[in-house]
Write a protein that holds these residues in place. Structure first.
Motif, PDB file in Angstrom:
ATOM      1  N   ASN A   1     -11.091  -0.778   8.676  1.00  0.00           N
ATOM      2  CA  ASN A   1      -9.565  -0.891   8.802  1.00  0.00           C
ATOM      3  C   ASN A   1      -9.102  -1.310   7.385  1.00  0.00           C
ATOM      4  O   ASN A   1      -9.328  -2.050   6.687  1.00  0.00           O
ATOM      5  CB  ASN A   1      -9.213  -1.871  10.000  1.00  0.00           C
ATOM      6  N   VAL A   2      -8.007  -0.440   7.094  1.00  0.00           N
ATOM      7  CA  VAL A   2      -7.039  -0.509   5.985  1.00  0.00           C
ATOM      8  C   VAL A   2      -6.541  -1.875   5.751  1.00  0.00           C
ATOM      9  O   VAL A   2      -6.128  -2.696   4.823  1.00  0.00           O
ATOM     10  CB  VAL A   2      -5.985   0.531   5.676  1.00  0.00           C
ATOM     11  N   THR A   3      -6.456  -2.614   6.851  1.00  0.00           N
ATOM     12  CA  THR A   3      -5.947  -3.950   6.651  1.00  0.00           C
ATOM     13  C   THR A   3      -6.984  -5.105   6.306  1.00  0.00           C
ATOM     14  O   THR A   3      -6.584  -6.290   6.275  1.00  0.00           O
ATOM     15  CB  THR A   3      -5.332  -4.578   8.071  1.00  0.00           C
ATOM     16  N   GLY A   4      -8.273  -4.709   6.222  1.00  0.00           N
ATOM     17  CA  GLY A   4      -9.304  -5.748   5.941  1.00  0.00           C
ATOM     18  C   GLY A   4      -9.722  -6.590   7.033  1.00  0.00           C
ATOM     19  O   GLY A   4     -10.573  -7.284   7.043  1.00  0.00           O
TER      20      GLY A   4
ATOM     21  N   GLU B   1       1.121   0.178  13.459  1.00  0.00           N
ATOM     22  CA  GLU B   1       1.008   1.127  12.476  1.00  0.00           C
ATOM     23  C   GLU B   1      -0.236   1.664  11.904  1.00  0.00           C
ATOM     24  O   GLU B   1      -0.463   2.464  11.260  1.00  0.00           O
ATOM     25  CB  GLU B   1       2.084   1.287  11.850  1.00  0.00           C
ATOM     26  N   TYR B   2      -0.956   0.291  11.999  1.00  0.00           N
ATOM     27  CA  TYR B   2      -2.276   0.515  11.253  1.00  0.00           C
ATOM     28  C   TYR B   2      -3.523   0.518  11.845  1.00  0.00           C
ATOM     29  O   TYR B   2      -4.789   0.496  11.523  1.00  0.00           O
ATOM     30  CB  TYR B   2      -2.479  -0.941  10.205  1.00  0.00           C
ATOM     31  N   ALA B   3      -3.371   0.459  13.421  1.00  0.00           N
ATOM     32  CA  ALA B   3      -4.429   0.328  14.182  1.00  0.00           C
ATOM     33  C   ALA B   3      -5.448   1.308  14.212  1.00  0.00           C
ATOM     34  O   ALA B   3      -6.657   1.045  14.174  1.00  0.00           O
ATOM     35  CB  ALA B   3      -4.017   0.187  15.669  1.00  0.00           C
ATOM     36  N   ASP B   4      -5.119   2.511  13.829  1.00  0.00           N
ATOM     37  CA  ASP B   4      -5.903   3.592  13.653  1.00  0.00           C
ATOM     38  C   ASP B   4      -6.382   4.204  12.372  1.00  0.00           C
ATOM     39  O   ASP B   4      -6.616   5.428  12.335  1.00  0.00           O
ATOM     40  CB  ASP B   4      -5.754   4.650  14.743  1.00  0.00           C
ATOM     41  N   LYS B   5      -5.867   3.338  11.351  1.00  0.00           N
ATOM     42  CA  LYS B   5      -5.916   3.922   9.919  1.00  0.00           C
ATOM     43  C   LYS B   5      -6.925   3.142   9.509  1.00  0.00           C
ATOM     44  O   LYS B   5      -7.119   1.819   8.946  1.00  0.00           O
ATOM     45  CB  LYS B   5      -4.432   3.563   9.235  1.00  0.00           C
ATOM     46  N   ASN B   6      -8.078   3.900   9.191  1.00  0.00           N
ATOM     47  CA  ASN B   6      -9.568   3.335   8.490  1.00  0.00           C
ATOM     48  C   ASN B   6      -9.937   4.040   7.380  1.00  0.00           C
ATOM     49  O   ASN B   6      -9.856   5.030   7.287  1.00  0.00           O
ATOM     50  CB  ASN B   6     -10.847   3.409   9.685  1.00  0.00           C
TER      51      ASN B   6
END
Length: 559
Positions: free
Chosen positions: A333-336, A348-353
């Motif tokens: 995941n982009v959030t680390g 907004e980041y849940a599905d951003k990998n």
């Protein structure tokens, strides 16, 4: 490496909320709290082993990080804490010497109810005075405040003890709750608790499930406490032994000479698991992560485009499957943040990998003015891109990852990566002084998202130009303010707002690249005892050096 890393950061234990004073796994009258097979008292001792060399100096002081009780962890079955914070699984808090623990809304005050019916191993009653004394030693300065508790007041309130702190403990609950509780009637006569080895007759007195029986440089033996408040124990004796290295430890585990350990064992399937169907290996993901730190102050990592391109090129699955031999969990995941903290990922980041997408990485670099010449990546200044990755020699898993990264980045992007494997001292100096290009390192594990973001973006870690975390020296005033707000928030809404800024700052700036969850490891066997934690029931980790060992020992039953 895991053993060294765990010792270096003291608590890789995560911090649960501590808000529920009676969680579902609170100990019952026999302190088991969960289903086990078999029953009764066994006859076999458990030998707990470490690969850290000979036990040389006797010291049973639980407050000293270099005491034999701390280094080999037998102090954790003698001296108990108020509560156990699970660093894995549900990250929950189980009251232990306290019947209940309750934080106020901003986590500046802790109220506990000491457990009734508990006796010290010398037969003296355990009371609230012991809890007050154990924390008051820190408040008065008699005991060094090595965990930065910043205690302002400790007082009795009826049958409760109230501890007030000078700042919020939301991000360091485990440090507080795991503070060893010691008997006032013995420790009030100890002149200097910062140095006393506690080796005189009758000093190593605790409330724990085991009592010290014999100490030698070959092994330390403890026997079951017959008056333990948690009830009858299945294992009658614990032997603590330390071997010279992982190879010797593996041999001891396979032969049955040792029963329980925490270590990274290369080729563990062939070297350990295949030797006996009763041999077990448990990987317990924590909120921390093995992370690629980049020096953001110098080329080539002062260009965000390069950092972002690397994030789209590095194969986290290879890190898990090859470097860690499956003993980890990839973080894409982009959030680390890994799966253990997925509830803290913003919608907004849940599905951003990230994924291994070399075309995307090359497009990012091209848009930023990078080019290629003779299959080498050329930066906007016309210089070939190269850098070194530094990890101490002998840290086999991360040494393997160095080689993987060198191969991946050369093949995909034309970057020359130099593998640097200094001794610990040289590596430690470089990471603190900022004289490295890239390193692989662990995170400050707070059991929530704050751990990642403070470790990678918080200037507070840099004192006198030496860094303890934030090795890349990231500095953004808005992110710094959010980190401070999160750590000292008066309520959950403030923390959520601060998290948005922290998380967005991490995603947009790519200050570091988490590779995979930093796990706690446990090797043990089920020949004589069952009831161990498992992948299906991570009520604790399988690591016998963690505070949760007392919970595991109360759950074990004869096979």
């Amino acid at each position: 490496m895991i053993a060294v890393a765990t010792a270096a950061v003291f608590t890789l234990a995560g911090c649960g909320t501590g808000e529920d004073p009676a969680p579902s796994n609170q100990p019952t009258s026999n302190a088991s709290g969960g289903e086990t097979a078999g029953g009764g008292v066994g006859t076999a001792a458990l030998t707990i082993a470490k690969p850290d060399g000979a036990i040389t100096t006797e010291s049973h002081n639980p407050y000293l990080g270099d005491s034999s009780a701390s280094k080999y962890a037998y102090g954790k079955v003698i001296f108990e804490p108020l509560a156990l914070v699970n660093p894995t699984g549900d990250l929950g808090t189980t009251p232990w010497l306290a019947e209940s623990v309750e934080w106020n809304e901003d986590y500046t005050q802790l109220t506990v109810v000491p457990r009734k019916g508990v006796k010290w191993s010398d037969g003296t009653d355990f009371t609230a005075d012991d809890v007050i004394f154990s924390f008051d030693m820190v408040r008065t300065g008699k005991l060094n405040d090595t965990s930065a508790h910043n205690i302002k007041e400790v007082k009795a309130d009826g049958d409760k003890v109230v501890i007030t702190f000078g700042n919020s403990k939301f991000t360091s609950q485990a440090r507080v709750l795991h503070h060893p509780i010691v008997p006032k009637h013995i420790w009030e006569n100890i002149a200097d608790p910062n140095t006393d080895p506690l080796t005189e007759e009758g000093q190593a007195v605790g409330t724990g499930p085991y009592v010290l029986s014999n100490w030698s440089t070959e092994s330390v033996t403890l026997t079951a406490n017959p008056e333990y408040w948690g009830g009858e124990l299945a294992v009658p004796e614990l032997n603590y032994v330390s071997y010279g290295d992982n190879a010797a430890l593996t041999t001891a585990l396979v032969s049955g000479e040792a029963d329980w350990a925490q270590a990274f064992l290369p080729q563990i399937q062939d070297s350990y698991l295949a030797a006996d169907e009763n041999n077990k290996f448990l990987v317990s993901p924590t909120a921390g992560a093995g992370t690629l730190f980049m020096n953001l102050q110098t080329k080539p990592f002062n260009n965000k485009a390069l950092r972002e391109a690397l994030a789209w090129t590095i194969d986290r699955n290879a890190y898990v499957d090859i470097a860690r031999e499956g003993a980890s969990e990839a973080i894409w995941n982009v959030t680390g943040l890994g799966d253990l903290l997925k509830d803290e990922i913003l919608p907004e980041y849940a599905d951003k990998n990230y994924s291994v997408d070399v075309d995307k990485a090359k497009q990012i670099l091209t848009d930023a003015g990078y080019t290629w010449k003779d299959e080498k990546l050329i930066d906007p200044d016309g210089e070939a891109v190269s850098f070194s990755i530094s990890v101490p020699a002998g840290w086999s898993d991360w040494n393997t990852e160095q080689a993987l990264l060198a191969e991946e980045l050369k093949s995909a992007l034309g970057i020359e990566v130099k593998v640097d494997q200094p001794d610990w001292g040289g590596w430690d100096a470089a990471r603190q002084e900022g004289s490295f290009q890239a390193i692989i390192h662990w995170l400050e594990d707070t059991g929530n998202a704050y751990g990642l973001y403070t470790s990678t973006m918080d200037p507070k870690w840099i004192v006198d130009n030496k860094a303890q975390f934030n090795f890349g020296r990231f500095d953004d005033p808005a992110v710094t303010e959010a980190l401070n707000t999160y750590a000292n928030a008066a309520n959950e809404d403030e923390r959520k707002e601060a998290l948005k800024t922290m998380q967005t700052g991490f995603v947009e700036n790519v200050p570091a690249i988490p590779l995979g969850a930093h796990p706690l490891l446990g090797e043990f066997n089920t020949r004589n005892y069952v009831g161990w934690p498992s992948e299906e029931d991570q009520y604790a980790s399988g690591d016998p050096t963690q505070p949760g060992i007392v919970l595991v020992l109360t759950k074990l039953a004869t096979a």
